[in-house]
Write a protein that holds these residues in place. Structure first.
Motif, PDB file in Angstrom:
ATOM      1  N   TYR A 193      29.815   8.311  46.213  1.00  0.00           N
ATOM      2  CA  TYR A 193      28.595   8.788  46.271  1.00  0.00           C
ATOM      3  C   TYR A 193      28.575  10.329  45.727  1.00  0.00           C
ATOM      4  O   TYR A 193      27.718  10.804  45.196  1.00  0.00           O
ATOM      5  CB  TYR A 193      27.928   8.777  47.400  1.00  0.00           C
ATOM      6  CG  TYR A 193      27.685   7.310  47.906  1.00  0.00           C
ATOM      7  CD1 TYR A 193      27.766   6.429  47.277  1.00  0.00           C
ATOM      8  CD2 TYR A 193      27.615   7.123  49.500  1.00  0.00           C
ATOM      9  CE1 TYR A 193      27.667   4.878  47.784  1.00  0.00           C
ATOM     10  CE2 TYR A 193      27.662   5.732  49.964  1.00  0.00           C
ATOM     11  CZ  TYR A 193      27.589   4.765  49.201  1.00  0.00           C
ATOM     12  OH  TYR A 193      27.585   3.620  49.711  1.00  0.00           O
ATOM     13  N   VAL A 194      30.038  10.949  46.092  1.00  0.00           N
ATOM     14  CA  VAL A 194      29.923  12.430  45.736  1.00  0.00           C
ATOM     15  C   VAL A 194      31.542  12.723  45.246  1.00  0.00           C
ATOM     16  O   VAL A 194      32.269  11.613  45.822  1.00  0.00           O
ATOM     17  CB  VAL A 194      29.606  13.122  46.986  1.00  0.00           C
ATOM     18  CG1 VAL A 194      28.121  13.177  47.379  1.00  0.00           C
ATOM     19  CG2 VAL A 194      30.362  12.929  48.094  1.00  0.00           C
ATOM     20  N   PRO A 195      31.898  13.625  44.675  1.00  0.00           N
ATOM     21  CA  PRO A 195      32.950  13.888  44.388  1.00  0.00           C
ATOM     22  C   PRO A 195      34.082  14.350  45.577  1.00  0.00           C
ATOM     23  O   PRO A 195      33.631  14.963  46.729  1.00  0.00           O
ATOM     24  CB  PRO A 195      33.046  15.069  43.499  1.00  0.00           C
ATOM     25  CG  PRO A 195      31.631  15.909  43.483  1.00  0.00           C
ATOM     26  CD  PRO A 195      30.904  14.741  44.348  1.00  0.00           C
ATOM     27  N   ASN A 196      35.349  14.345  45.334  1.00  0.00           N
ATOM     28  CA  ASN A 196      36.355  14.728  46.433  1.00  0.00           C
ATOM     29  C   ASN A 196      36.149  15.831  47.063  1.00  0.00           C
ATOM     30  O   ASN A 196      36.606  16.057  48.336  1.00  0.00           O
ATOM     31  CB  ASN A 196      37.637  14.396  46.003  1.00  0.00           C
ATOM     32  CG  ASN A 196      38.153  15.300  44.871  1.00  0.00           C
ATOM     33  OD1 ASN A 196      37.646  15.232  43.734  1.00  0.00           O
ATOM     34  ND2 ASN A 196      38.975  16.432  45.503  1.00  0.00           N
ATOM     35  N   GLU A 197      35.795  17.213  46.377  1.00  0.00           N
ATOM     36  CA  GLU A 197      35.793  18.148  46.985  1.00  0.00           C
ATOM     37  C   GLU A 197      34.979  18.516  47.789  1.00  0.00           C
ATOM     38  O   GLU A 197      34.710  19.864  48.456  1.00  0.00           O
ATOM     39  CB  GLU A 197      35.972  19.561  45.746  1.00  0.00           C
ATOM     40  CG  GLU A 197      34.459  19.428  45.038  1.00  0.00           C
ATOM     41  CD  GLU A 197      34.497  18.550  43.657  1.00  0.00           C
ATOM     42  OE1 GLU A 197      35.385  17.591  43.683  1.00  0.00           O
ATOM     43  OE2 GLU A 197      33.701  18.843  42.717  1.00  0.00           O
ATOM     44  N   MET A 198      33.896  17.630  48.103  1.00  0.00           N
ATOM     45  CA  MET A 198      32.741  17.504  49.207  1.00  0.00           C
ATOM     46  C   MET A 198      33.172  16.934  50.537  1.00  0.00           C
ATOM     47  O   MET A 198      32.411  17.253  51.540  1.00  0.00           O
ATOM     48  CB  MET A 198      31.735  16.860  48.541  1.00  0.00           C
ATOM     49  CG  MET A 198      30.781  17.817  47.591  1.00  0.00           C
ATOM     50  SD  MET A 198      29.381  17.004  46.784  1.00  0.00           S
ATOM     51  CE  MET A 198      28.334  16.719  48.125  1.00  0.00           C
ATOM     52  N   ARG A 205      45.508  15.944  40.807  1.00  0.00           N
ATOM     53  CA  ARG A 205      45.430  16.516  42.375  1.00  0.00           C
ATOM     54  C   ARG A 205      44.114  16.749  42.865  1.00  0.00           C
ATOM     55  O   ARG A 205      43.347  17.389  42.174  1.00  0.00           O
ATOM     56  CB  ARG A 205      46.686  17.653  42.443  1.00  0.00           C
ATOM     57  CG  ARG A 205      47.948  17.396  41.892  1.00  0.00           C
ATOM     58  CD  ARG A 205      48.635  18.904  41.967  1.00  0.00           C
ATOM     59  NE  ARG A 205      48.610  19.583  43.183  1.00  0.00           N
ATOM     60  CZ  ARG A 205      48.392  20.529  43.610  1.00  0.00           C
ATOM     61  NH1 ARG A 205      47.813  21.331  42.753  1.00  0.00           N
ATOM     62  NH2 ARG A 205      48.324  20.826  44.778  1.00  0.00           N
ATOM     63  N   GLU A 206      43.898  16.469  44.037  1.00  0.00           N
ATOM     64  CA  GLU A 206      42.717  16.863  44.663  1.00  0.00           C
ATOM     65  C   GLU A 206      42.981  18.285  45.471  1.00  0.00           C
ATOM     66  O   GLU A 206      43.720  18.482  46.276  1.00  0.00           O
ATOM     67  CB  GLU A 206      42.223  15.825  46.004  1.00  0.00           C
ATOM     68  CG  GLU A 206      41.997  14.201  45.409  1.00  0.00           C
ATOM     69  CD  GLU A 206      41.146  13.550  46.135  1.00  0.00           C
ATOM     70  OE1 GLU A 206      40.821  13.959  47.541  1.00  0.00           O
ATOM     71  OE2 GLU A 206      40.943  12.281  45.999  1.00  0.00           O
ATOM     72  N   VAL A 207      42.065  19.282  44.714  1.00  0.00           N
ATOM     73  CA  VAL A 207      42.212  20.452  45.351  1.00  0.00           C
ATOM     74  C   VAL A 207      40.752  20.842  45.661  1.00  0.00           C
ATOM     75  O   VAL A 207      39.882  20.443  45.314  1.00  0.00           O
ATOM     76  CB  VAL A 207      42.670  21.443  44.065  1.00  0.00           C
ATOM     77  CG1 VAL A 207      44.247  21.094  43.664  1.00  0.00           C
ATOM     78  CG2 VAL A 207      41.963  21.571  42.749  1.00  0.00           C
ATOM     79  N   ASP A 208      40.500  22.153  46.491  1.00  0.00           N
ATOM     80  CA  ASP A 208      39.653  22.441  47.192  1.00  0.00           C
ATOM     81  C   ASP A 208      38.201  22.746  46.108  1.00  0.00           C
ATOM     82  O   ASP A 208      37.024  22.486  46.570  1.00  0.00           O
ATOM     83  CB  ASP A 208      39.368  23.625  47.866  1.00  0.00           C
ATOM     84  CG  ASP A 208      40.411  23.578  49.044  1.00  0.00           C
ATOM     85  OD1 ASP A 208      40.516  22.638  49.583  1.00  0.00           O
ATOM     86  OD2 ASP A 208      40.914  24.659  49.367  1.00  0.00           O
ATOM     87  N   ASN A 209      38.783  23.064  44.703  1.00  0.00           N
ATOM     88  CA  ASN A 209      37.438  23.187  43.744  1.00  0.00           C
ATOM     89  C   ASN A 209      37.478  21.914  42.883  1.00  0.00           C
ATOM     90  O   ASN A 209      36.454  22.037  41.816  1.00  0.00           O
ATOM     91  CB  ASN A 209      37.585  24.541  43.223  1.00  0.00           C
ATOM     92  CG  ASN A 209      38.777  24.732  42.476  1.00  0.00           C
ATOM     93  OD1 ASN A 209      39.851  23.979  42.685  1.00  0.00           O
ATOM     94  ND2 ASN A 209      38.835  26.009  41.896  1.00  0.00           N
TER      95      ASN A 209
END
Lengths: 313, 249
Positions: A238-243, B158-162
């Motif tokens: 539903y939303v991207p990982n950074e959320m 990679r999953e990063v904060d932004n």
């Protein structure tokens, strides 16, 4: 005296707010003398910003083309070269700090304290474990440097009324070439950043679709709020990982947190328990989120949220 | 590549609500359900998929702990790993010693890739993979949500904060798995039977000859601060009134 080397987080142009919070933590250490290091391709702008932070003694710059993008294995040997003579090496517990600091600790041959939430002494700190279900007091040895990350949700940004000296640091270390930056896909949002927003609205799996998340965005825009989500909502696409907010996502501390259609798994709650006021809207009155909410409303989000958005005029 | 090495840590199951012992000496683990750290399960799933695509020939799972950690290794073998190594110790092992022990196994096995979970859900340290990469002197790709092998290189998202960062690393390398890397498979009963016959070697930690690390001591365990019980409101008007009362709208 505690000589603290603090690693600035930045994007090459702007200092990340995590740095001012990490300084706020370091400044609580008795006799702290804090040097902030900016590793960058060109460091002037970021260094100038770091020099305004209160409690900072000096800003050190290390300029190198290899530092254009923050790659842990490239930054770490430079930090280690600078660390001689420091009693503490601190970074933020963001994905940046979590990536680079353990690499630094291993090169220095020491263990690391992750996620400092309070300073109890020059070598004694508290941190959460088990998704925040326990808090431990940790005592680091005094004969080796303390390498640590700071849980930024536990600290308010330090003031910016300083004008510390900026010096170029001269180090010569061989840097690895085994890692290359390719690209960064930044989430496109004009909304306030989750980790610094005063207000955050989050949605859970109950939103049930990408489209329905518009209800959350509309309310957030009415309140000038950042938007977050549970792991379930991110996993569902539903939303991207950074959320993602929670144990393995972002740990946040807004003044106001509104949890919508979120049951309140412990892994999510650990990410919000430092919020000033928690509001929960959920149709299940037994949902665990109500155990931590300051204000709870049992109701169907698909009725309540549009009504709330409308009423806030 | 030849081998992929995957770390499996035995931890309190993620569904258990962990409680601190009343004397502050630790957390209650008696009779508590134990499982493979969820991030490590994702790490193993990724290794198995790489092998199934023909890019690796053997997946080795390794754990550090007492003999009870055999359970988690057997589960790993049932998921599809080829063999297991238990680094035996009755003591709790700090992150740097754990990374040094893993490095010894890496030096014996020469894997083309090491995949670990990004953090263990007990100590929430998020350190071991990065430390291993540092000690090994090879590339690190922490918080991975996508791997694409290309000969002796690999692209990692990679999953990063932004957002999402893509890097390219030379192999061998250390990857730490984030949540979105994959969804681990369920273990089937016949595989549990088969796993009993797969090799599981035990190596005493003391035999690896790693140096003692400076220890960080935990002097006290405390329950977290409780939030004050809140109020329930009946409707949106009540909610707005309560928010106004606190000066929040």
């Amino acid at each position: 005296m505690s000589k603290i080397l603090l690693i600035a987080e930045h994007d090459g142009a702007v200092l990340n707010p995590s740095t001012a919070k990490t300084v706020a933590c370091a400044a609580q250490i008795e006799g702290a003398e804090i040097d902030v290091v900016v590793l960058a391709e060109s460091a002037a702008e970021v260094a100038a910003e770091a020099a305004t932070l209160d409690s900072v003694n000096r800003v050190l710059t290390v300029e190198n083309q290899a530092n254009k993008h923050a790659l842990a294995a490239v930054l770490a040997p430079q930090i280690v070269a600078l660390a001689a003579g420091y009693s503490h090496v601190f970074g933020p517990s963001t994905t940046f700090g979590k990536d680079v600091m353990p690499h630094v600790a291993a090169l220095l041959g020491v263990n690391q304290i992750s996620d400092i939430m309070s300073v109890e002494g020059t070598h004694t700190f508290k941190r959460p474990i088990y998704a925040g279900n326990a808090v431990v007091t940790m005592e680091a040895p005094t004969d080796v440097p303390v390498v640590a990350t700071v849980r930024i949700a536990s600290y308010r940004a330090i003031g910016a009324g300083n004008s510390a000296a900026i010096e170029s640091a001269d180090i010569s270390v061989e840097l690895p070439t085994h890692t290359r930056f390719i690209e960064l896909q930044v989430g496109s949002s004009d909304r306030p950043d989750l980790q610094t927003a005063a207000r955050v609205i989050s949605g859970g799996r109950a939103l049930a679709s990408v489209e329905n998340f518009d209800l959350i965005y509309s309310l957030a825009d009415k309140l000038g709020a950042g938007v977050g989500a549970t792991r379930a909502a991110v996993d569902a696409g539903y939303v991207p990982n950074e959320m993602q907010v929670g144990q393995t996502g972002k740990i946040i501390a807004p003044d106001l947190y509104i949890a919508i259609g979120i049951s309140g798994a412990i892994q999510h709650l650990t990410g919000i328990k430092d919020a000033g006021t928690i509001v929960a809207i959920n149709k299940d009155e037994e949902a665990p989120i109500f155990e931590v909410a300051d204000i709870g409303l049992v109701g169907d989000l698909f009725n309540v949220v549009p009504e709330l958005t409308e009423a806030l005029g | 590549m030849d081998k992929i090495l995957v770390g499996l840590k035995r931890v309190v199951d993620y569904n258990v609500r962990v409680r601190v012992k009343s004397d502050g000496s630790g957390v209650e683990t008696d009779g508590v359900k134990m499982s493979i750290n969820p991030f490590d399960e994702i790490a193993l799933e990724e290794a198995l998929r790489i092998k199934e695509k023909g890019h690796a020939t053997e997946v080795i799972v390794v754990s550090i702990g007492g003999s009870e950690a055999q359970q988690q290794l057997r589960t790993g073998l049932a998921m599809g790993a080829d063999r297991a190594i238990l680094i035996q110790t009755a003591e709790s092992v700090d992150a740097l010693s754990g990374a040094r022990a893993l490095l010894e196994i890496v030096n014996r096995e020469n894997p083309g890739l090491v995949i670990l979970g990004k953090q263990a859900i007990d100590d929430d340290n998020c350190q071991t993979g990065q430390m291993l990469a540092a000690l090994w002197g090879q590339a690190q790709a922490a918080f991975a949500s996508q791997l694409d092998l290309d000969g002796d290189k690999m692209r990692v998202v990679r999953e990063v904060d932004n957002g999402l960062q893509t890097i390219e690393v030379d192999l061998p390398a250390v990857v730490t798995a984030d949540l979105r890397l994959n969804e681990p498979r369920y273990v089937k009963l016949p595989d549990i039977m088969k796993a009993k016959k797969k090799p599981l070697d035990e190596i005493p930690l003391a035999d690896l000859g790693i140096d003692a690390c400076p220890q960080i001591n935990i002097s006290l365990f405390e329950p977290p601060a409780e939030r004050q019980k809140g109020v329930m409101v009946d409707d949106v008007q009540g909610l707005i009134a309560a928010l106004k009362d606190k000066g929040l709208v």
